[in-house]
Write an enzyme that holds these catalytic residues in place. Structure first.
Site, mmCIF file in Angstrom:
data_model
loop_
_atom_site.group_PDB
_atom_site.id
_atom_site.type_symbol
_atom_site.label_atom_id
_atom_site.label_comp_id
_atom_site.label_asym_id
_atom_site.label_seq_id
_atom_site.Cartn_x
_atom_site.Cartn_y
_atom_site.Cartn_z
ATOM 1 N N GLY B 485 1.036 -1.146 0.116
ATOM 2 C CA GLY B 485 0.114 0.052 -0.031
ATOM 3 C C GLY B 485 1.452 1.084 0.034
ATOM 4 N N ALA B 526 10.340 0.039 7.841
ATOM 5 C CA ALA B 526 11.775 0.975 8.772
ATOM 6 C C ALA B 526 11.536 1.871 8.131
ATOM 7 C CB ALA B 526 13.178 0.582 8.988
ATOM 8 N N SER B 527 10.304 2.080 7.149
ATOM 9 C CA SER B 527 10.808 3.408 5.969
ATOM 10 C C SER B 527 11.563 3.708 4.595
ATOM 11 C CB SER B 527 10.582 4.444 6.685
ATOM 12 O OG SER B 527 9.521 4.307 7.645
ATOM 13 N N GLY B 734 7.185 6.994 5.867
ATOM 14 C CA GLY B 734 6.447 5.454 6.014
ATOM 15 C C GLY B 734 5.701 6.170 7.120
ATOM 16 N N GLU B 735 6.556 6.304 7.936
ATOM 17 C CA GLU B 735 6.780 6.241 9.515
ATOM 18 C C GLU B 735 6.425 7.101 10.544
ATOM 19 O OE1 GLU B 735 9.122 1.759 10.887
ATOM 20 O OE2 GLU B 735 9.777 3.724 9.779
#
Lengths: 157, 781
Positions: B485, B526-527, B734-735
């Site tokens: 995603g 972990a991005s 992402g995180e």
């Protein structure tokens, strides 16, 4: 478990099947008809991911018994597009970035389709209401709402 | 020259068509010949010895093909700590732990069989709070901790419940506190929560009689699955093939190894038939991994001028029954403990503690949302104690390029700027503007919080990419990182199209992963994906071009340095006779007389994390960070003082992402992350009874945000200070998008109501109680 003969129309195709009394519409779609676009994620009506259109009405297919759909019409995500041709809602989901992992996408698209059918120009609040029973963990809903609003504008008047 | 430009454009995601038409396949959509279905018998007790298991009645049931108990599978698994049992062996460690597994022709038969199994337990004293679990004489969750194998950077304490103790020591914290004019100390608390991926954990395993193991699974890290299974079972890696179709959300909870060993072992017992396990939603809460609970004590020493001189932090993590990623979350939070500030004297102890709760794992942010709640609340509380504006206070202490982090790392000149993030958020949220505090009987307030995070990973992790030139001149990119995603494959397609100056329609990125064929990557966590797979992909493009040029140089009789690869051709600029479509040398170069040279064109690219080192075991000093992504969040809230309800009106966010590759997908990450953060800020928590049984193990009682719960307005401001060693300058995000949402909201609640909250979720009851308590204090004063 008693078995029952039913006939139904799914995505325009007629089926005659024998089902056990406790079989859900979700199981019938995913397992018997192998229409796996409809997702299973809680099996108790909480998440809305198994939403299909039952006679045009968004319905959680895990809460409907297969015997109840005898003689009725079901639309799943597989029944929306024709070949490469997507519906305005599907197109808007792609353009607006309303898709991430995609697991909830079929349910939201079906809910959007049903909403625009009876309410072609919904307000933002009406869109939220229409998709309020479906959960998504990726998108934060904003782009889903925008996609449905966008489709309502681009659809043929 | 630049004919195409894909980097920086909102290209539609490459997997979107499949996903909007329902043809995208997820693990539970697969059906294999002879497949069996699994149901689990789970522990009703938090801590109990298994006295006897009687499966005799279940075995008689028609259609039952394999029943497995813990005694038959004496293996231990674990990414950093080898402590995890597939099925409870001698005792159960938490309510919901699988004790017996049944594989049968249908799920219904498997379920009936489970009901016929009798297990006799002898209850043991249990421990549910990490602070209690650290006390002398507390019941031990793992008596044999001293025998467990673990990664060298994990420090368990034998004969206790401590699975890891990370220590950070910078400067002299005692001297720092002596220099301080004001010292502020607070405690913060967060319960366990769940990732709530919409797709529950799903795995299909097959262990063939010839020793070949095939797995189809909802995993973020197929290569880690393969590796950990190999270590745990003692099977060579080449005998294991792991396939990952589309993933219905991961958020860290599907990283590492989860239920793959169970289905594989069941398959072995069932004679090699494929065995499937789909976790029910209830099991997703009770049985699979969750986010650790968190307790923090933060003591900060500050000068009157706003300079922080010392900070002492204690982080205690409720790891639950198994360590899993928890021990490394403890470490990552420990080395990032100050947040994005330079503090000369720091002492941090970050400790993973076993309890009899469900086991903890990674959840988007890897400990950072948890500890930033503590540290970013603390920033506001300290600023208030010295009468300084919280924005000014943050800027004064900001970790800018050239400043020294808690681990002694000097931030690189191109490290990204937290001060820019804070300033744009402050501007966009209208900080300090005089606005009515009370609107329609409800109280309004604003809060901000800053953040940072680096990918938490071993120092030497690597990625690779394979780029093939096809016979018609199109290209196919294979990577090991999965699509869950986040959209990395789409961003990589954009990079390849950009680098080769070719239409993106001619670039395919394979979306399915299969370890037998896909190039290696450490994990999709972990991005790190865009940075690491991006660098590997750019390397693959370079190698592909190099091979094309070598062949074309011979065909044209020119030095290869003169050749350019672009626009689906290889050519010498300005010489139309020295030009050839790539399609013509995809499989081999051909001389006019028919002789062939060269060969199929394939670029193999790789990238290994640069500049990271081990951390000193006593002081935590060293280089843990591939890159830091900085950011800031601003929240405007409305509090109903009658009901305690908090509504987030507006969220303003800025992250120094270096470069936006795809603004549409980026926005999706930001909005989605913020809404997850709002969920844990306002509503999500595990509620247990006194015996350790989870009371809200479904989506009615454990609420996540719905469409109606999102802010009225999102403002996202990308900051683009490029990171020089990154592809196009990108940093992971992402995180980060779901870090510091909770403290921004908590700080806004204080601004609105004057009430300080130290615990999340800040649900109606908690907020109402806090408001009422303050009211009583005011009345009695």
């Amino acid at each position: 478990m008693s078995r029952h003969e039913i006939s139904l129309t799914v995505n325009g195709e007629r089926y005659e099947l024998e089902v056990e009394a406790n079989r859900t519409l979700l199981q019938l779609l995913r397992e018997d008809l192998e229409l796996t676009g409809t997702k299973q994620a809680c099996e108790r009506g909480d998440c809305g991911l198994c939403t299909v259109l039952l006679d045009g009405v968004p319905t959680k297919s895990c809460l409907v018994l297969a015997v109840e759909v005898d003689g009725r019409e079901v639309t799943t995500v597989e029944g929306l597009s024709r070949g490469e041709e997507l519906t305005p809602v599907q197109r808007a989901f792609i353009e607006q970035g309303a898709v991430q992992c995609g697991f909830c996408t079929p349910a939201f698209i079906l809910a959007g389709e049903a909403l625009l059918k009876h309410n072609p120009r919904p307000t933002e609040e009406e869109v939220k209401e229409a998709v309020g029973g479906i959960l998504c963990r990726c998108t934060g809903y904003r782009q889903i709402i925008d996609a449905i609003l966008d489709a309502s504008k681009s659809a043929k008047k | 020259m630049k004919k195409y430009s894909y980097v920086g454009k909102g290209v539609p995601r490459i997997d979107a068509f499949e996903k909007v038409t329902g043809t995208a396949q997820y693990t539970a959509d697969l059906r294999l010949p002879g497949m069996l279905y699994t149901k689990l018998l789970k522990s009703p007790h938090a801590h109990a010895r298994i006295i006897r298991i009687d499966t005799s009645e279940a075995e008689k049931l028609l259609g039952v093909r394999a029943i497995l108990t813990g005694k038959e599978v004496p293996y231990k698994f674990g990414i950093y700590m080898q402590d995890k049992e597939t099925l409870a062996q001698k005792k159960v460690h938490h309510v919901g732990e699988p004790v017996v597994a049944v594989a049968a022709d249908t799920e219904e038969i498997a379920e009936q069989a489970v009901e016929l199994i009798k297990v006799e337990y002898e209850e043991l004293p249990a421990v549910f709070d990490q602070r209690d679990a650290m006390k002398e004489g507390a019941p031990l969750v793992h008596e044999r901790l001293h025998e467990y194998k673990h990664a060298p950077f994990i420090f368990p304490k034998p004969h206790t419940n401590i699975a890891n103790h990370f220590k950070l020591r910078k400067g002299d914290v005692e001297r720092g506190f002596k220099e301080a004019d004001v010292i502020v100390e607070n405690e913060f608390y967060q319960p366990q929560v769940q990732n709530v991926q919409m797709e529950t954990h799903t795995s299909i395993g097959q262990w063939l009689p010839n020793g070949q193991i095939n797995i189809w699974t909802s995993a973020q890290s197929p290569f880690a699955v393969r590796h950990l299974l190999s270590v745990g079972l003692g099977v060579p890696i080449h005998k294991i093939n792991v396939v990952v179709p589309y993933l219905g959300g991961g958020f860290g909870g599907k990283a590492g190894l989860h239920w793959e060993p169970l289905v594989v072992l069941l398959s072995r017992k069932a004679g090699g038939r494929p065995v499937r396990l789909v976790m029910t939603r209830e099991e997703q809460f009770n049985t699979t991994a969750v986010r650790q609970g968190f307790y923090a004590r933060v003591k900060t020493g500050v000068k009157r001028d706003g300079k922080i001189v010392a900070e002492e932090l204690l982080f205690l993590w409720d790891a639950g029954a198994y360590a899993d990623y928890g021990v490394n979350i403890t470490r990552a939070a420990g080395y990032s403990c100050t947040g994005p500030y330079e503090i000369p004297n720091v002492k941090c102890d970050s400790i993973t503690v076993y309890t009899n709760h469900p086991y903890g794992t990674a959840y988007r942010g890897f400990g950072h949302p948890e500890f930033h709640f503590a540290t970013e609340r603390q920033m506001d509380l300290v600023a208030r104690a010295i009468g300084m504006d919280p924005v000014e206070f943050r800027l004064k202490n900001a970790a800018l390029p050239g400043r020294i982090t808690a681990t002694g790392e000097k931030l690189r000149e191109d490290a990204g700027r937290v001060d820019e993030c804070i300033k744009v958020v402050v501007e966009a949220i209208g900080w300090g503007k005089k606005e009515p505090k009370q609107v329609g009987g409800k109280l309004r307030g604003k809060g901000i919080a800053a953040l940072w995070k680096a990918p938490a990973m071993p120092s030497y992790t690597s990625s690779s990419a394979i780029l093939k030139l096809n016979e018609d001149g199109t290209v196919t990119l294979s990577i090991g990182s999965i699509e869950m995603g986040q959209g990395t494959p789409t961003a990589l397609a954009q990079m390849v199209a950009e680098e080769l100056q070719m239409p993106i329609e001619k670039v395919k990125v394979v979306t399915k992963r299969e370890t037998d064929f896909s190039p290696y990557t450490w994990q999709t966590v972990a991005s790190r994906g865009l940075f690491m797979e991006g660098n590997a992909t750019l390397d693959a493009v370079r190698k592909l071009k190099e091979q094309v040029r070598e062949t074309a140089a011979e065909l044209f009789g020119v030095p290869k340095e003169e050749l350019v690869v672009a626009e689906e051709k290889v050519f010498v600029p300005g010489k139309p006779d020295k030009s050839m479509p790539l399609a013509k040398l995809a499989t081999a170069g051909i001389f006019p007389d028919g002789r062939g040279i060269g060969g199929p064109v394939l670029g193999y690219g790789m990238y290994t994390a640069e500049g990271l080192t081990n951390l000193d075991p006593e002081t935590g000093q060293g280089l843990p960070a591939l890159m830091w992504t900085f950011g800031a969040q601003g929240a405007e809230v409305e509090v109903d003082s009658e009901t305690g309800e908090v509504r987030v009106l507006k969220m303003v966010s800025a992250f120094d992402i270096g470069k936006s590759i795809n603004p549409v997908l980026l926005k999706g990450q930001v909005y989605g992350g913020i809404v997850q953060g709002i969920g844990s800020a306002l509503m999500e928590e595990f509620i247990f009874n006194e015996k350790g049984a989870l009371l809200n193990n479904n989506l009615t009682d454990y609420k996540i945000c719905r469409a109606q719960d999102i802010p009225d307005e999102f403002v996202f401001i990308p900051i683009e200070n490029p990171q020089r060693n990154a592809p196009y300058g990108v940093r992971g995000v992402g995180e980060h998008v779901r870090i510091s949402v909770e403290p921004a909201i908590a700080n806004a609640i204080y601004d609105a109501t004057g009430v300080d909250l130290f615990e999340i979720p800040m649900n109606r009851e908690r907020v109402w109680r806090a408001l009422k308590q303050r009211g009583e204090k005011v009345a009695s004063a």
